[in-house]
Structures are given as C-alpha cells and as structure tokens.
Enzyme design. Structure first.
Site, PDB file in Angstrom:
ATOM      1  N   HIS A 212      14.916   8.355   0.745  1.00 36.32           N
ATOM      2  CA  HIS A 212      14.387   8.191   2.098  1.00 36.32           C
ATOM      3  C   HIS A 212      14.989   6.970   2.788  1.00 36.32           C
ATOM      4  O   HIS A 212      14.371   6.370   3.668  1.00 36.32           O
ATOM      5  CB  HIS A 212      12.850   8.132   2.056  1.00 36.32           C
TER       6      HIS A 212
ATOM      7  N   CYS B 151      21.372   2.719  16.002  1.00 41.80           N
ATOM      8  CA  CYS B 151      20.775   3.195  17.261  1.00 41.80           C
ATOM      9  C   CYS B 151      20.376   4.666  17.104  1.00 41.80           C
ATOM     10  O   CYS B 151      21.137   5.459  16.553  1.00 41.80           O
ATOM     11  CB  CYS B 151      21.819   3.042  18.362  1.00 41.80           C
TER      12      CYS B 151
ATOM     13  N   CYS C  88       0.139   3.213 -13.253  1.00 45.44           N
ATOM     14  CA  CYS C  88       1.547   3.215 -13.704  1.00 45.44           C
ATOM     15  C   CYS C  88       1.822   2.125 -14.720  1.00 45.44           C
ATOM     16  O   CYS C  88       2.415   2.387 -15.777  1.00 45.44           O
ATOM     17  CB  CYS C  88       2.486   3.007 -12.513  1.00 45.44           C
TER      18      CYS C  88
ATOM     19  N   PRO D 276       0.822  -1.218   0.000  1.00 48.89           N
ATOM     20  CA  PRO D 276       0.000   0.000   0.000  1.00 48.89           C
ATOM     21  C   PRO D 276       0.854   1.264   0.000  1.00 48.89           C
ATOM     22  O   PRO D 276       1.959   1.271   0.549  1.00 48.89           O
ATOM     23  CB  PRO D 276      -0.800  -0.106   1.301  1.00 48.89           C
ATOM     24  N   ASP D 277       0.365   2.322  -0.643  1.00 51.97           N
ATOM     25  CA  ASP D 277       1.077   3.607  -0.569  1.00 51.97           C
ATOM     26  C   ASP D 277       0.636   4.327   0.702  1.00 51.97           C
ATOM     27  O   ASP D 277      -0.041   3.735   1.559  1.00 51.97           O
ATOM     28  CB  ASP D 277       0.859   4.437  -1.846  1.00 51.97           C
ATOM     29  N   PHE D 278       1.026   5.574   0.870  1.00 47.80           N
ATOM     30  CA  PHE D 278       0.611   6.330   2.056  1.00 47.80           C
ATOM     31  C   PHE D 278      -0.782   6.921   1.875  1.00 47.80           C
ATOM     32  O   PHE D 278      -1.630   6.818   2.744  1.00 47.80           O
ATOM     33  CB  PHE D 278       1.566   7.508   2.293  1.00 47.80           C
ATOM     34  N   ARG D 279      -0.968   7.596   0.718  1.00 49.81           N
ATOM     35  CA  ARG D 279      -2.058   8.563   0.673  1.00 49.81           C
ATOM     36  C   ARG D 279      -3.241   8.199  -0.203  1.00 49.81           C
ATOM     37  O   ARG D 279      -4.192   8.965  -0.263  1.00 49.81           O
ATOM     38  CB  ARG D 279      -1.498   9.931   0.247  1.00 49.81           C
TER      39      ARG D 279
ATOM     40  N   ASN E  29       1.082   9.005 -13.365  1.00 58.74           N
ATOM     41  CA  ASN E  29       0.486   8.933 -12.025  1.00 58.74           C
ATOM     42  C   ASN E  29      -1.034   8.928 -12.164  1.00 58.74           C
ATOM     43  O   ASN E  29      -1.565   9.339 -13.183  1.00 58.74           O
ATOM     44  CB  ASN E  29       0.933  10.147 -11.193  1.00 58.74           C
TER      45      ASN E  29
ATOM     46  N   GLN F  98      11.741   7.367  -3.547  1.00 61.41           N
ATOM     47  CA  GLN F  98      11.328   7.606  -2.157  1.00 61.41           C
ATOM     48  C   GLN F  98      10.992   6.288  -1.493  1.00 61.41           C
ATOM     49  O   GLN F  98      10.668   6.256  -0.306  1.00 61.41           O
ATOM     50  CB  GLN F  98      10.081   8.500  -2.127  1.00 61.41           C
ATOM     51  N   ASN F  99      11.010   5.210  -2.279  1.00 65.77           N
ATOM     52  CA  ASN F  99      10.529   3.938  -1.745  1.00 65.77           C
ATOM     53  C   ASN F  99      11.587   3.247  -0.902  1.00 65.77           C
ATOM     54  O   ASN F  99      12.787   3.421  -1.105  1.00 65.77           O
ATOM     55  CB  ASN F  99      10.064   3.025  -2.885  1.00 65.77           C
ATOM     56  N   ILE F 100      11.087   2.436   0.013  1.00 67.01           N
ATOM     57  CA  ILE F 100      11.972   1.707   0.925  1.00 67.01           C
ATOM     58  C   ILE F 100      11.812   0.206   0.706  1.00 67.01           C
ATOM     59  O   ILE F 100      12.236  -0.586   1.525  1.00 67.01           O
ATOM     60  CB  ILE F 100      11.654   2.086   2.390  1.00 67.01           C
ATOM     61  N   ASP F 101      11.186  -0.160  -0.415  1.00 70.28           N
ATOM     62  CA  ASP F 101      10.900  -1.576  -0.644  1.00 70.28           C
ATOM     63  C   ASP F 101      11.984  -2.280  -1.463  1.00 70.28           C
ATOM     64  O   ASP F 101      11.925  -3.503  -1.652  1.00 70.28           O
ATOM     65  CB  ASP F 101       9.534  -1.750  -1.326  1.00 70.28           C
TER      66      ASP F 101
END
Ligand code: CNA
Length: 285
Positions: free
Chosen positions: A138, A146, A261, A45-48, A241, A118-121
């Site tokens: 990101h 830590c 997309c 899922p995306d954020f928004r 988009n 921006q993805n972290i996947d």
C-alpha cells in the site's frame, strides 16, 4: 476442516510442529504478510479494532464516513483530515515491536523470501529488514507526488507540510508555463488506487513458498487479502492475529495462533529455540 483431518506437511496443526518444521530446515522460503495489528503495540492504532482503531476515533475529523480520509475524491475536496492523520502516523516517532524484530530474525537466518506489508509506518525497515525483501503493497511515506500531473515533490517541503498540518501544492509547470498547483500526497495507496507494480511483479511468490506467516491483519482489503490463497495446498500457513480472518484455518496445514502478536511471536520463537536471540535482537532495535 475438523480436528481429525490429517495434515499433509506438518506433524500437527500446532506451534510446536511449526517450530520443528523450521528447526528441521524445511522452511527456507518463508513469505510473511503483515497489517496494522503488528504495530498497535508500538502505539499506532489500526483501522478496524473496535474502540481503539482509527475508524472508531475519526469523529473529530468530521468525515462523512471513516474510509473517506483515504479516498481520492474526498481528498481532492478536503485534504486536511488526511494531513492531520499523516502527522500522527508519520514514520520516525515509533519503535518497532518484537514482532517486527522477528521478521528481521527470519531474514538474518536466510529464510525470509519476502515480506508483503500493508503498513505505511516503515517499522519493518526500521527493525532491519532490507529494502529488497519488502513489498510495500500500500505504498509508503517515502515519496510523494501531485495527484494531477503526477510530478514529484521535494521531501523537505513535505516534512514541513506534515509538521504544520498544512496541505502542499505541486510546484511543477505545464509545457505552456501554467502552474500545476495540484494537491500533493504521499505515495500511499488510497482506496480505488492501483497498487505499486512491485506488488503485481511479486504476488506469485506465495506459490513458491514453503511457509506462510500472516500477522496482524483483518485481510479485508483486496487484492492483498488474496495472497494467502496463492500458497499451494499443503504449504503450512500460520495466522498470528487476535481473531480468525480470511478463511485461514480451512486447509490441512493451517495453524491458528490467536492472541496478541507479540505474545504469539514469542511462542513461535520459543518453539524454534530462538527466543533469547530474538529478545536480544529486539533490545538492540
Ligand atoms: P485492520 O483492518 O485494522 O486489521 C488489523 C487486524 O489486526 C485486526 O484483525 C485486529 O484484530 C488485529 N490486531 C490488532 N492489534 C493486534 C495485536 N496487538 N495482536 C494481534 N492482532 C491484532 O488493518 P489491516 O492492516 O488489515 O488493513 C489494511 C490497511 C490498514 C492498510 O491499507 C494499512 O495501510 C492500514 N493501516 C496501517 C497502519 C500502519 O502502517 N501501522 C495503521 C493503520 C492502518
């Protein structure tokens, strides 16, 4: 700009004109910018996005507000919601989409200058895009440290914590021998945290690009959202988009490809004469 405004670079503001520009060999330094929307069809899922985005589905974590889960102050007091989400998003469980494969195809053609994600996947990397072409603006789950002493933390213990949805604590000791015991978090950038140095080292690249492709992002997080504006006026900027974002469409050579997309990327590949090659590449991914 209205439809009568003349273009500077493309023959017209259409996908066919972008395809021709690429086929004619005029795009040799392409900068791609991506966000969570390129991974929703992979099952992340995306954020928004209304209804399906993470922010619409975070009630179960009982957060005071949705962004709290990626906020350092909240994490310090209540890190568990982040670790519950981290288990769901952790790389290795999802297959790259044809959109990810398209970025890899640009690289194989030798015309990808840089990918800013921006993805972290990590799905761009899993699709084959080499490390040195990727700016993870990101951060990523690749390393962890830590939040107090900034010391590193072993990967295997992080994996264990993620699997158990538990919260890992720092193993380092202070010079006087006191245990640090600070909270450990993957090096993904939380709200209010500085972006990685690689982002700032490379963020002028859009000004040297001959084509910008922005895909699957609401362009609502700065400073990433500023990247498309660094392109020169007259450098074609393509937005793929589901909605218009970030002021794209306001310049003479902006091309809006609104829709999902994967479908729009297929259209662009078709316009370049690469659709079969792309499908074959994706099938091998
Ligand atoms: P966002 O703000 O959720 O925006 C996503 C955009 O993509 C929206 O404009 C959507 O309309 C659009 N969209 C969604 N699905 C599709 C689709 N299938 N086709 C076309 N458009 C679509 O996400 P951003 O990336 O812009 O926001 C930045 C945050 C989200 C970054 O910090 C990421 O780390 C974070 N994030 C990343 C992931 C991931 O790594 N896959 C998942 C969720 C959030």
């Amino acid at each position: 700009i209205d439809e009568n405004t003349p273009t500077q670079t493309l023959d017209s503001r259409t996908v066919e004109a972008v395809g021709k520009y690429i086929k004619d060999g005029r795009a040799k330094r392409i900068v791609v910018m991506t966000g969570a929307g390129i991974s929703t069809s992979a099952g992340i899922p995306d954020f928004r996005s209304p209804g399906t985005g993470l922010y619409a589905n975070l009630q179960r974590l009982k957060l005071p507000y949705a962004e709290a889960v990626f906020t350092l102050d909240y994490f310090r007091n209540n890190p568990l919601p982040f670790y519950i989400l981290a288990q769901e998003l952790y790389p290795g469980q999802f297959r790259p989409t044809i959109t990810h494969a398209f970025i890899n195809l640009l690289n194989e053609k030798g015309i990808l200058l840089k990918l800013f994600t921006q993805n972290i996947d990590c799905l761009e990397r899993e699709a084959g895009v080499p490390d040195d072409k990727i700016i993870e603006a990101h951060g990523s789950f690749a390393n962890q440290s830590c939040i107090d002493c900034k010391g590193s933390f072993p990967k295997d213990l992080m994996l264990k914590a993620i699997n158990e949805k538990s919260v890992p604590h720092c193993l380092h000791k202070s010079p006087s021998g006191e245990p640090c015991d600070g909270l450990v978090k993957p090096n993904i950038v939380f709200f209010g945290e500085q972006l990685p140095g690689a982002f700032f080292d490379n963020r002028d690249l859009p000004s040297t690009a001959d084509l910008i492709i922005v895909m699957g992002t609401s362009l609502s997080v700065a400073p990433f959202s500023q990247l498309p504006s660094f392109a020169h006026d007259g450098t074609p900027r393509v937005l793929i988009n589901s909605e218009a974002v970030g002021g794209l469409g306001s310049r003479t050579d902006d091309v809006l490809m609104l829709g999902d997309c994967d479908g729009q990327v297929r259209k662009l590949a078709e316009a370049c004469g690469w659709l079969e090659e792309l499908e074959a590449m994706w099938a091998m991914t």
